[in-house]
Design a protein around this motif. Sequence first.
Motif, PDB file in Angstrom:
ATOM      1  N   LYS A   1       0.729  -1.362  -0.116  1.00 53.60           N
ATOM      2  CA  LYS A   1      -0.144   0.091   0.034  1.00 53.60           C
ATOM      3  C   LYS A   1       0.908   1.408  -0.007  1.00 53.60           C
ATOM      4  CE  LYS A   1      -3.840  -2.106   1.966  1.00 53.60           C
ATOM      5  NZ  LYS A   1      -5.160  -2.260   2.574  1.00 53.60           N
ATOM      6  N   SER A   2       2.049   1.301   0.678  1.00 53.96           N
ATOM      7  CA  SER A   2       2.652   2.428   0.591  1.00 53.96           C
ATOM      8  C   SER A   2       3.711   2.521  -0.704  1.00 53.96           C
ATOM      9  CB  SER A   2       3.676   2.247   1.811  1.00 53.96           C
ATOM     10  OG  SER A   2       4.676   1.171   1.483  1.00 53.96           O
TER      11      SER A   2
ATOM     12  N   LEU B   1       3.689   3.035  -4.717  1.00 54.01           N
ATOM     13  CA  LEU B   1       3.090   3.454  -5.966  1.00 54.01           C
ATOM     14  C   LEU B   1       3.859   3.050  -7.201  1.00 54.01           C
ATOM     15  CD1 LEU B   1       0.535   4.700  -7.356  1.00 54.01           C
ATOM     16  CD2 LEU B   1       1.632   6.921  -7.162  1.00 54.01           C
TER      17      LEU B   1
ATOM     18  N   LEU C   1      -0.819   3.008 -11.567  1.00 55.55           N
ATOM     19  CA  LEU C   1      -1.668   4.140 -11.747  1.00 55.55           C
ATOM     20  C   LEU C   1      -0.969   4.866 -13.048  1.00 55.55           C
ATOM     21  CD1 LEU C   1      -3.745   6.223 -10.790  1.00 55.55           C
ATOM     22  CD2 LEU C   1      -1.581   7.612  -9.819  1.00 55.55           C
TER      23      LEU C   1
ATOM     24  N   LYS D   1      -3.845  13.659  -8.569  1.00 60.45           N
ATOM     25  CA  LYS D   1      -3.900  12.106  -8.297  1.00 60.45           C
ATOM     26  C   LYS D   1      -3.478  11.901  -6.875  1.00 60.45           C
ATOM     27  CE  LYS D   1      -4.517  10.405 -12.710  1.00 60.45           C
ATOM     28  NZ  LYS D   1      -5.672   9.904 -13.107  1.00 60.45           N
TER      29      LYS D   1
ATOM     30  N   GLU E   1      -3.302   9.784  -4.832  1.00 60.46           N
ATOM     31  CA  GLU E   1      -2.286   8.598  -4.548  1.00 60.46           C
ATOM     32  C   GLU E   1      -0.890   8.695  -4.670  1.00 60.46           C
ATOM     33  OE1 GLU E   1      -4.701   9.036  -6.878  1.00 60.46           O
ATOM     34  OE2 GLU E   1      -5.583   7.014  -7.596  1.00 60.46           O
TER      35      GLU E   1
ATOM     36  N   ARG F   1       0.184  10.410  -1.184  1.00 61.28           N
ATOM     37  CA  ARG F   1       0.118   9.296  -0.305  1.00 61.28           C
ATOM     38  C   ARG F   1       1.209   8.311  -0.186  1.00 61.28           C
ATOM     39  NH1 ARG F   1      -6.030   9.313  -0.997  1.00 61.28           N
ATOM     40  NH2 ARG F   1      -5.436   7.783  -2.463  1.00 61.28           N
ATOM     41  N   ALA F   2       1.801   7.882  -1.435  1.00 59.59           N
ATOM     42  CA  ALA F   2       2.895   6.900  -1.397  1.00 59.59           C
ATOM     43  C   ALA F   2       3.988   7.392  -0.633  1.00 59.59           C
ATOM     44  CB  ALA F   2       3.041   6.714  -2.734  1.00 59.59           C
TER      45      ALA F   2
ATOM     46  N   ILE G   1       7.420   6.042  -4.843  1.00 56.02           N
ATOM     47  CA  ILE G   1       6.679   6.069  -6.235  1.00 56.02           C
ATOM     48  C   ILE G   1       8.012   5.550  -7.215  1.00 56.02           C
ATOM     49  CG2 ILE G   1       5.888   7.590  -8.078  1.00 56.02           C
ATOM     50  CD1 ILE G   1       5.080   9.615  -5.574  1.00 56.02           C
TER      51      ILE G   1
END
Length: 134
Positions: A37-38, A40, A59, A78, A80, A83-84, A87
């Motif tokens: 989850k962490s 992207l 994404l 975005k 996401e 939050r990541a 990346i």
Amino acid sequence: MTLKQPLKKGFKQMLAEANAFIETISVHDALPLVGEKSVLFLDVREAFELEKGEIQGALHAARGFLEFFADPESTMHKPEMARADRIILYCATGGRSALAAKMLVDMGYDLERVFNLAGGFEAWKAANGPIEII
């Protein structure tokens, strides 16, 4: 039409600078991160390239719109991306994603959070990494 003077900086120099600046992550090291989850995975290829598939859970953010997707003040942002913790950018072979990764850092993303996937999507497929057909 030709340029009246040489470019101040060509794509080869820009790629070399980006690759020297941005940390590259190997497919081998990135494979276990799919589904975390962490993390992207950010696909900066063009829309027509998605017919070849995409890294599972990635994404899509075409490079031409990346600044708008990355900026929280943009209506196209975005969330996401903000939050990541990590990346991992990729394109077909790693050139465009290296330039895009450097651009994210230039915008203010933490250098320690942004990575370029070595060899891009082609290397991912060659390593049998999980993909989704869009």
